[in-house]
Design an enzyme around this catalytic site. Structure first.
Site, short mmCIF file in Angstrom:
data_model
loop_
_atom_site.label_atom_id
_atom_site.label_comp_id
_atom_site.label_asym_id
_atom_site.label_seq_id
_atom_site.Cartn_x
_atom_site.Cartn_y
_atom_site.Cartn_z
NE ARG A 622 50.87 22.65 10.58
CZ ARG A 622 51.41 23.86 10.51
NH1 ARG A 622 50.89 24.85 11.19
NH2 ARG A 622 52.45 24.07 9.74
N PRO A 626 39.89 16.96 14.53
CG PRO A 626 41.25 15.06 14.62
CD PRO A 626 41.03 16.39 15.26
CD GLU A 699 31.59 29.21 3.81
OE1 GLU A 699 32.67 29.52 4.34
OE2 GLU A 699 30.72 30.02 3.50
MO1 MOS Z 1 28.55 31.23 5.68
S1 MOS Z 1 27.36 31.33 4.00
O1 MOS Z 1 29.63 32.53 5.39
O2 MOS Z 1 27.54 31.43 6.98
#
Ligand code: MOS
Length: 732
Positions: A622, A626, A699
């Site tokens: 979730r 957004p 990430e």
């Molecule tokens: Mo990120 S590379 O865990 O700041």
């Protein structure tokens, strides 16, 4: 009853946005103080050897220069490696600035010039003369391949019989890929402003992803009590991993402040931003074997990364190849070659951003060998369980990523034949790749406080490195406490606040968010109990139905003045919670996934590559906000395009140093390089990962992008470039 819309899931603007766009947000190197001194770092010009002499006479003669510190005259420091270890240390012996006469890499700080102004300090720094006894160095991973050793990482054990199945496979891919050194290059350079207070305590504004990590480090290195060190990081101008470990400007600034008993700031230059951690160069060997129907029979992934001679930097490069697809015969290996360089450092999606280049390019090569659509190949090999851990996923809506991404992109209109699609002299290529990242959770603490006006303040010692932490924590706190976001403030970036992990790993929402949610919920329950004492009609309802607004608590028809509820508590009500990951996670693998679709236009004559369209479909549980989440994916995609086509820190191995250590020559995408980017968050319900059901999005956006671009370039041109970045000289 008038139920307010829950702030969770709302596209709230950044609560700190106004401070940032009006220039009121202060960064570590911007805090003023009368009499503040400025330090400038003098860096080594050789890659390996010993300092035989440092002549500081001319530097000290410059009016306004106060001191020059080097390894001979520096104050006494801790003498054990452990004292220099931090929350993101690699195995080995951490770097210690000005420790001794040893030069371990080019750009190593060898002296700190302290002066009344930064300009004076830099000028005087240019007058410091350093003599060396030069030793032969090696900075080239290609040349050092033979000197590698296994990384100190626990890799999944080989399973099945890779060698036999690979040899017997109907179709195989056996390919080598390489990726270059890359640097984080946040807009804000690293800086530490150390305010020296009466009694010798230190208040430090540092560019860091973890103020408590820096506080702990300074405590150990300098032997100062923790309550005399406050590390602050209210705003961070991008970090991407570069602020996970305390960087050398911090101990240098503290050293000078302690020695002079004065306030000192040390800011690194842009060139010095290339003198500490970076994403390591890797060489990867992928071997995939498949049956004629596309089923993966064998997966082999070997990676070699570079590291320094003093630490073994380790990241997860090859693990993904044992989990993203279903395969019973898997062999993974990960080695390190030490060089005369600084230790690499986590950089956005450390390991995954690299390993998925190899895996997802090889999968594309396999799809071509099978004459099968690359999405279809991935669907055939979809893994219901994580083969490395032999556990089911808490949730994995990767199929929806493939489907919704392909639909939005128009993938079915793709002609699979390379060089078959064109617009004028532009060869059009459509490529795709998958992405995966861990959904981790760390222990974290948070404190929630409400005053008699109904103002909620929640805090934790995390940071906001541009990710939107201030905003999403405000939303989580408001939702859990039953208070409006306008009445909610989230405080962070202060080592004196409740314990938080480093901001990194995409685990801030899951870790700190869980603590914030629990603290705010507990506060609401306490308030509910107090209200029930004053007015028994409250006791007939539930705490989670009670809201706080305009100085009142409300439940259905009933309302009570907060001042009355808090009667005996003139300072308001406060709760602190230490949150741990839920035990029910342990039976599952938890991960985020993505599917990235890319269109490139390659000029047939010039070989220039333009990425005209990207669709990134992400499954991350979730989404709390957004707008913030989309920004994270946009940033990751842009970076992925840079990884694919531009980014490379180039070395002159004769000198053992980086050549393009500036933003003029270290190429990253600018606005004109970026076409349409479409971000999709697919529905993914997950009650196991944490109570918020959120996996984190910091990430996953970058993972797979570079492979998708390279696969698109192949589709456009018929040319497979396996040496990243994919530049026009390699395409022509
Ligand atoms: Mo990120 S590379 O865990 O700041």
């Amino acid at each position: 009853m008038n139920t307010p819309v829950s702030p969770l899931g709302q596209a709230l603007d950044r609560v700190d946005g106004k401070l940032k766009v009006t220039g009121q947000a202060r960064y570590a190197g911007e805090y003023p103080e009368a009499g503040l001194l400025h330090g400038s770092v003098v860096s080594s010009t050789i890659a390996r050897g010993r300092v035989t002499h440092i002549d500081i006479t001319d530097a000290l003669r410059v009016p306004g220069v106060v001191m020059v510190l080097d390894h001979k005259n520096r104050p006494k420091l801790a003498s054990y490696d452990e004292d220099y270890e931090d929350a993101d240390s690699a195995d080995g012996s951490p770097f210690r600035p000005l420790y001794n006469d040893r030069v371990m890499y080019s750009g190593q700080p060898l002296a700190l010039v302290v002066a009344e102004t930064l300009e004076l300090a830099r000028y005087a720094g240019s007058l410091v003369r350093i003599e060396y006894r030069v030793e032969a160095h090696e900075t080239d991973l290609l040349a050092a391949q033979g000197d590698s050793h296994a990384a100190p990482a626990e890799l999944p054990k080989p399973r099945g019989n890779f060698q036999a199945e690979f040899a017997a496979s109907a179709l195989t891919v056996d390919a080598h890929y390489s990726t270059p050194v890359e640097h984080h290059n946040p807009m804000e350079p690293h800086a530490s402003t150390v305010f020296y207070k009466d009694g010798g305590s230190l208040q430090i504004h540092d560019k860091t992803q973890g103020p408590q990590n820096c506080q702990d480090y300074l405590h150990k290195v300098f032997g100062i009590e923790k309550d005399k060190i406050q590390v602050l990081a209210a705003f961070v101008g991008g970090a991407f991993g570069s602020g996970l470990r305390p960087q050398y400007q911090l101990p240098l600034a503290v050293m000078a402040a302690l020695e002079l008993k004065r306030s000192v700031r040390v800011t690194l230059t842009r060139q010095q931003m290339f003198t500490f951690g970076y994403r390591p160069r890797t060489l990867q060997h992928l071997r995939l074997g498949a049956a004629a129907n596309g089923r993966l029979m064998a997966v082999g992934h070997e990676a070699l990364g570079q590291t320094s001679r003093f630490e073994d930097f380790t990241e997860h490069v090859v693990e993904w190849s044992g989990m993203l697809y279903q395969c019973d015969n898997v062999e993974l290996s990960y080695k390190l070659a030490p060089l005369d360089v600084y230790t690499p450092l986590d950089m956005r999606a450390p390991g995954a951003a690299l390993g998925l280049i190899g895996l997802e390019c090889a999968m594309d090569e396999l799809a071509c060998a099978l004459a099968m659509d690359p999405v279809q190949l991935r669907l055939i090999n979809f893994a219901e369980r994580n083969g490395n851990e032999d556990k089911p996923y808490s949730s994995k809506e990767l199929r929806a990523c493939y489907a919704e991404g392909a639909e939005r992109f128009g993938w079915t209109r793709r002609n699979p034949e390379p060089r078959s699609m064109r617009e004028g002299r532009q060869l059009i290529g459509w490529g795709m790749a998958g992405g995966v990242w861990e959904a981790m959770q760390m222990p974290a603490s948070a404190k929630a406080h409400i005053d008699a006006h109904g103002k909620l303040t929640v805090s934790s010692a995390t940071t906001d490195i541009g990710t939107g932490t201030y905003t999403v924590m405000t939303q989580i706190a408001a939702a859990a406490a039953g208070v409006s976001v306008d009445d909610t403030t989230f405080q962070l970036g202060d080592s004196s606040l409740p314990t938080a992990p480093l901001q990194g790993g995409s685990f801030t929402v899951s870790s700190v968010g869980t603590a914030v949610q629990q603290a705010s919920k507990a506060l609401r329950e306490k308030l509910f109990e107090a209200a029930s004492q004053v007015d028994p009609q409250f006791a007939e309802g539930r705490a989670d139905q009670m809201t706080v607004a305009e100085g009142y608590v409300r439940l259905g028809e009933h309302q009570l003045a907060l001042s009355e509820v808090l009667g005996g508590l003139p300072n308001g009500l406060q709760v602190q919670i230490d949150a741990e990951p839920d035990k029910k996670r342990e039976a599952y693998s938890t991960a985020t996934h993505s599917a990235v679709f890319v269109e490139v236009q390659v000029d047939e004559d010039l070989g220039s590559i333009r990425v005209s369209r990207v669709v990134s479909a992400v499954a991350a549980g979730r989404v709390v906000n957004p707008k913030m989440a989309r920004s994270q994916i946009l940033g990751g995609v842009v970076w992925g395009l840079g990884m694919a086509l531009q980014e490379e820190t180039q070395s002159d191995h004769n000198l053992g140093r980086f050549m393009n250590h500036s933003l003029a020559e270290y190429h990253i995408p600018v606005n004109a390089d970026i076409g349409d980017i479409d971000v999709i968050f697919v529905e993914e319900d997950d009650d196991i990962v944490n109570a918020l059901g959120s996996k984190g999005v910091g990430e996953i956006g970058i993972v797979g992008v570079a492979a998708a671009v390279a696969n698109a370039v192949y589709h456009a041109t018929g040319k497979r470039v396996r040496d990243f970045p994919v530049t026009l000289d390699k395409v022509l």
